[in-house]
Design an enzyme around this catalytic site. Structure first.
Site, PDB file in Angstrom:
ATOM      1  N   GLU B 197       0.843  -1.204   0.000  1.00  0.00           N
ATOM      2  CA  GLU B 197       0.000   0.000   0.000  1.00  0.00           C
ATOM      3  C   GLU B 197       0.874   1.248   0.000  1.00  0.00           C
ATOM      4  O   GLU B 197       0.597   2.217  -0.695  1.00  0.00           O
ATOM      5  CB  GLU B 197      -0.929   0.005   1.220  1.00  0.00           C
ATOM      6  N   HIS B 266      -9.072  -4.957  11.208  1.00  0.00           N
ATOM      7  CA  HIS B 266      -9.737  -4.761   9.925  1.00  0.00           C
ATOM      8  C   HIS B 266     -11.072  -4.047  10.049  1.00  0.00           C
ATOM      9  O   HIS B 266     -11.916  -4.152   9.169  1.00  0.00           O
ATOM     10  CB  HIS B 266      -9.960  -6.121   9.233  1.00  0.00           C
TER      11      HIS B 266
END
Lengths: 410, 464
Positions: B197, B266
C-alpha cells in the site's frame, strides 16, 4: 549434538572513529577506464559485475580514459567545472549566512558537487527529478536562478514557496525539480510513479529518483524497486552513497550486501556503481541510464560513491563521530580538483583562468545574495505575506480558510 | 424427516447469491463432502458440499436462479429410509424461508446469519435532493454498481483517469467494485499492483504530480495505515509546500470501518483521522446516489480526496436518479428526512441505524430530522446548524470511536454557533472505545445499535 551456545548480537562498526587513522584499503578501486561499458540492452543478469566495481574515467594523471570517456567536449567540461564552482561558492555564502542568523538551517554539498551537476547535464529539460536535499546542483546546472534559491533559504518576501518550507527544500516544477520532502525516501517511489505516468501517457520524458545511503532502509526504496522492475518504468534510481547518514556509517543500511548497487540484482534491475567524484564518469553513466530509459528498456540503479566532506547540516558536528582526517584520506579525491586537473592536462584550462573564473563566480553569487537580501532574510527586511498563508491548501480556497484569513486581518 | 439444504454464505456479509449450477441431480446419492452445487456472488464462486449423506430428493431452486437469499432452502435431502413421499410432509420452501433479516440480526450468534441488515432502500420522503431536479426518474442500484459506474463514466470522460490497486484488474476488485473495467479500459488503465500500500500510494502520488488522475483502491483502509505517510505528508501537503506549483489530484478509495467478523485490525473507521488534515477532502457516502455522485466529484476534484466506503453497504440497493451525468457537490450535506423534534446527524454506515430508528421514533410520536453529512471535510456545518436551530436538539451517530471523533467536532461547532438554540445536551452514539472484538455477540455490542440511537433521542427530547 553440542550444547547450545549463548547468542550474541552483531553490531556493525565503521572502520574508523575519531582519533583513529582512516584506512580505506578495503575499498577496492579499479583503475580509471578499466570497467567495461555494456550495451544498453545487455541483460541485467549479464552485467552483475557492474555493481561490484566502480566506473571511473579520470585517472591520476588527469586524463579521460576507457570506454566511458569521450562524451563531453572541452566547452561542456568547462561548463561543468563552472557549475561545481558555483555550487561550492553558493554553499560557502549560505553557510556564512546561516552563521549570521539570516537563515536557520543549511545543507552543503562539499565533496559531492559532481553528482548532481554532472547528472543534470545528462538529462533533458522536461525530465523530472525527485531529489533529496543534497542535489542543488540539479538546479544550478539547470539554470534555475540562484536568487530564487536564496529567497527560499531566507524565507523572505520573494520566496517562491511563500515561507512554507525548510531552507533548501526547493521546489521548481518547470525546472524538473520536485518539491523536496523532509520525510526520507518518499520521493523515490513517487519518481517511479511519475515515470510510469509518462509511459502511460506515451510521453518521451523520464524521471530520476534520488535517495541517500541511509534512506535505502526505508520501505519506499524497496517499493520503488519492485514497481520500477515490474513495470519497466522509464526511471533512473540514484543512490548517493556519501558514506555517512548523519552519524550512522553506510554499513548500517547496507548490511550484508557488498554494495548498495547490488540491491538491484534481486529486482533484476541493471545496477552500476560510479565514481561520484568523477564528473565525466557520473555524466557517462547517467547518459547510459537515460538512454536505456528513453529506449523503453526500463530502470537503472546507480550507486554514486562519494564522500560527504562537510557536516550533514549546519546542526551537525561530524568531529563527534568520525575522524577529521577521513576526507583527506578518501581515495576518490575531490571532484572540482579532478576536473580542473583534467582540463589543464588537455590544454583547455589554466591556473590563471581558474582564478579568474572563481573571482567571477564569487561576484555573481554575491550579487545574487545582495538581490535576495533586499527581499529580506530570516532576521530582517520584508517577510512572506500572511495573506498567502491560506493559499494552496486546496486548489481553491474553501470558505473557512477565507474566514481565517479575514480574521488574521488580510 | 428430509433434511433441508440451505443456501450457504460465502462470508459474513453475504446476503444473497446466484445458484449457478447443480452438480447432482434429483435421485442422486450424496455422501458427506460431495459437491452438490456451485453458487456465486459478485465476490467469488464456491462449491456447496453436502454435510449429510442421503439421496437428493428434490431441488427447490433451479440452477441459474439469481438473488437467492442466504439460508433459503435450496434442496431436500432424503434419509436412508425415506422416499420421495416424505417430501410432501416437509414444510414448503417458501414457509421455510428465513425470517426477516431484521430478526436475524438479533438472533444468537451461533447461527450463521448475516449481521448486515437486508438491503433497504431509503424510505421515500418529502425531502427532495436539492441536487436532483424534481420528477427525475429513479433506478434501483447497489452501492457497488454505483461506484463502478462512477469510475467507468469518469474514465470514459477523461483519459487521464486510471485505477490502481491490489486485485482491481483480473479479479475485478477484492469486493468486485471494478467489475468490467479491465475489459473496457485495458491493463494500462486498470492496474493490478504488487502488495505494498505504501508503495502504490507513493506511485499514485507521483503519477498525479505528472498530471494523471489516479484512483487508488485500498482493499480496505485498514491496510492503508502504512501508506498514511504518503497520503498526508506528500499528497495532502505538496501543493502547499511547493508554493502552489504542484499538487496531487488523486482519489484514495476503498472499504472503511467495520464489516463483520474481521476483528480489531480490519474494522476501523478512519474518517476522523483523515478529516484532521488540511489539504485533504474526506467523503463518506451512505447511499448509492451518494456513492456515485460523490465519487464522480472526487475524481474531478483537483485535490486529494479520501473516499471512505463500507463493505456492508456495497450490496445494499438504493434508488438513484436516472440522469446522464450525476455529480454531487463535495462538502454539501443532505437532509434525508424532515422533522421537528430532534436533529440526527450521521453519515456512511451510521445512516443505517438512523433510518431504522426514525421509523420507530415516528411510531412513538417523535419527529426526527435526519442530516446525512455525505462529506466530512469540508464539513457542511451550516446545514446541521440550520436544522438544530429548528429542533433545538442534536444526536450524532457514527461507528467510529468517540475520542476526537467527527461527532466531537460537530458537537463543538454546534455549541459554538447555536448554543442559545440548544434545549438539551448534544449526545453522540458511537462505537465502544475498544478494539473491535471478533465474536459476533461482542462485535455487535461494540458497534452502535438502533436502540442506542432511540435511547439517545429519547434522552435529549426528555421522553425516555
Amino acid at each position: 549434538m553440542t550444547a547450545p551456545r549463548p547468542l550474541s548480537l552483531h553490531v556493525p562498526e565503521p572502520g574508523c572513529r575519531p582519533g583513529d587513522t582512516p584506512d580505506f584499503s578495503d575499498f577496492e578501486i579499479p583503475r580509471a577506464g578499466a570497467v567495461r561499458r555494456p550495451a544498453i540492452d545487455e541483460a541485467p543478469e549479464d552485467m552483475r559485475d557492474m555493481a561490484f566495481s566502480v566506473v571511473r574515467v579520470l585517472n591520476k594523471a588527469g586524463e579521460a580514459v576507457g570506454p566511458w570517456a569521450g562524451l563531453l567536449d572541452a566547452e561542456a567540461l568547462r561548463t561543468g567545472l563552472r557549475h561545481m564552482l558555483t555550487l561550492r561558492q553558493f554553499d560557502e555564502r549560505m553557510l556564512k549566512a546561516q552563521r549570521q542568523g539570516k537563515t536557520s538551517f543549511y545543507m552543503q554539498h562539499l565533496g559531492e558537487e559532481a553528482v548532481s551537476c554532472a547528472f543534470r547535464m545528462a538529462l533533458q529539460d522536461g525530465d523530472m527529478h525527485f531529489p533529496t536535499y543534497r542535489q542543488a546542483g540539479l538546479l544550478i546546472a539547470g539554470g534555475y536562478p540562484m536568487t530564487d534559491m536564496m529567497n527560499q533559504i531566507y524565507s523572505n518576501a520573494a520566496d517562491p514557496l511563500k515561507g512554507r518550507q525548510l531552507p533548501v527544500m526547493y521546489s521548481a516544477r518547470d525546472h524538473g525539480f520536485f518539491t523536496i520532502s523532509g520525510n526520507l525516501g518518499t520521493q523515490f517511489i513517487q519518481a517511479v510513479g511519475w515515470a510510469m505516468a509518462s509511459a502511460i501517457s506515451n510521453d518521451t520524458k523520464i524521471a530520476a529518483g534520488w535517495i541517500g545511503d541511509g534512506s535505502t532502509s526505508e520501505s519506499d526504496f524497496h517499493a520503488a524497486m519492485v514497481f520500477a522492475s515490474s513495470y519497466k518504468a522509464p526511471v533512473i534510481l540514484n543512490i548517493v552513497n556519501n558514506q555517512w547518514a548523519i552519524s550512522t556509517f553506510q554499513g548500517m543500511a547496507r548490511g550484508g550486501a557488498v554494495t548498495f548497487a547490488a540491491r538491484g540484482h534481486g529486482f533484476g534491475i541493471p545496477s552500476i556503481r560510479v565514481d561520484g567524484n568523477d564528473y565525466l564518469a557520473v555524466h557517462a553513466v547517467a547518459s547510459w541510464a537515460a538512454e536505456r530509459a528513453r529506449s523503453g528498456l526500463g530502470p537503472t540503479l546507480i550507486e554514486h560513491v562519494t564522500y560527504r566532506a562537510g557536516g550533514h547540516s549546519t546542526s551537525d558536528d561530524p568531529s563527534a563521530y568520525r575522524s577529521k582526517e577521513e576526507f583527506s584520506a578518501w581515495p576518490l579525491g575531490e571532484p572540482i580538483d579532478r576536473l580542473k586537473r583534467h582540463l589543464i592536462t588537455i590544454g583547455e584550462w589554466s591556473e590563471e583562468r581558474h582564478t579568474q573564473a572563481l573571482a567571477e563566480i564569487t561576484d555573481e553569487v554575491r550579487a545574487c545574495q545582495k538581490k535576495a537580501e533586499a527581499n529580506g532574510t530570516l532576521i530582517s527586511g520584508p517577510k512572506p505575506s500572511p495573506r498567502l498563508m491560506f493559499d494552496d491548501v486546496y486548489a481553491e480556497m474553501p470558505p473557512h480558510l477565507q474566514r481565517q484569513r479575514q480574521e488574521a486581518g488580510f | 424427516m428430509p433434511i433441508e439444504i440451505l443456501m450457504p454464505a460465502l462470508s459474513p456479509t453475504m446476503e444473497e447469491g446466484t445458484l449457478a449450477k447443480w452438480v447432482k441431480k434429483e435421485g442422486d446419492s450424496v455422501a458427506a463432502g460431495d459437491v452438490i452445487a456451485e453458487i456465486e456472488t459478485d465476490k467469488a464462486t464456491m462449491e456447496v458440499e453436502a454435510v449429510d449423506e442421503g439421496v437428493l430428493g428434490k431441488i427447490l431452486v433451479a440452477e441459474g436462479t439469481e438473488n437467492v437469499k442466504v439460508n433459503t432452502p435450496i434442496a431436500m435431502l432424503l434419509g436412508e429410509d425415506e422416499d420421495a413421499s416424505a417430501l410432501d410432509a416437509a414444510p414448503k420452501a417458501a414457509a421455510a424461508a428465513p425470517a426477516p433479516q431484521e430478526k436475524q440480526a438479533e438472533a444468537p450468534a451461533e447461527k450463521p446469519a448475516p449481521v448486515a441488515a437486508a438491503p433497504v432502500a431509503p424510505a421515500p420522503d418529502d425531502v427532495s435532493d436539492p441536487d436532483v431536479p424534481e420528477g427525475t426518474p429513479m433506478v434501483k442500484t447497489t452501492v457497488r454498481e454505483a461506484l463502478r459506474d462512477a469510475m467507468a463514466e469518469e474514465m470514459r470522460r477523461d483519459g487521464d483517469v486510471f485505477l490502481m490497486g491490489e486485485e482491481v484488474a483480473e479479479y475485478q476488485g477484492a469486493y468486485k467494485i471494478s467489475q468490467g473495467l479491465l475489459e473496457e479500459f485495458g491493463a494500462k488503465r486498470v492496474i493490478d499492483t504488487p502488495i505494498t500500500e505504501h508503495g502504490f500510494t507513493g506511485l499514485g502520488v507521483g503519477a498525479a504530480m505528472a498530471g494523471l488522475k489516479p484512483i487508488v483502491e485500498f482493499m480496505t483502509f485498514n491496510f492503508a495505515m502504512q501508506a498514511i505517510d504518503q497520503i498526508i505528508n506528500s499528497a495532502a501537503k505538496t501543493l502547499y509546500m511547493s508554493g502552489g506549483q504542484m499538487g496531487a489530484p488523486i482519489v484514495f478509495r476503498g472499504a472503511n470501518g467495520a464489516a463483520a467478523r474481521v476483528a480489531a485490525q480490519h474494522s476501523q473507521d478512519y474518517a476522523a483521522w483523515y478529516a484532521h488534515v488540511p489539504g485533504l477532502k474526506v467523503v463518506q457516502p451512505w447511499s448509492a446516489a451518494d456513492a456515485k455522485g460523490l465519487l464522480k466529484a472526487a475524481i474531478r476534484d483537483p485535490n486529494p480526496v479520501v473516499f471512505l466506503e463500507n463493505e456492508i453497504l456495497y450490496g445494499q440497493t438504493f434508488e438513484i436518479p436516472d440522469v446522464e451525468d450525476f455529480v454531487l457537490p463535495i462538502g454539501k450535506a443532505k437532509v434525508e428526512r424532515k422533522g421537528s423534534d430532534v436533529t440526527i446527524v450521521s453519515w456512511g454506515i451510521g445512516m443505517t441505524y438512523v433510518m431504522k430508528a426514525v421509523e420507530e421514533l415516528a411510531a412513538a410520536g417523535i419527529s426526527a430530522e435526519v442530516v446525512n453529512l455525505r462529506s466530512i471535510r469540508p464539513l457542511d456545518i451550516d446545514t446541521v446548524i440550520a436544522s438544530v436551530k429548528k429542533t433545538g436538539r442534536l444526536v450524532t451517530v457514527e461507528e467510529a470511536y468517540p475520542m476526537c471523533s467527527v461527532s466531537s467536532e460537530i458537537g463543538y461547532q454546534v455549541q459554538e454557533k447555536a448554543f442559545d438554540w440548544l434545549d438539551a445536551p448534544i449526545l453522540r452514539v458511537t462505537g465502544k472505545d475498544v478494539p473491535m472484538p471478533y465474536a459476533a455477540n461482542l462485535e455487535k455490542l461494540a458497534l452502535p445499535s438502533v436502540k442506542e440511537v432511540i435511547d439517545a433521542v429519547k434522552a435529549v427530547t426528555y421522553t425516555a
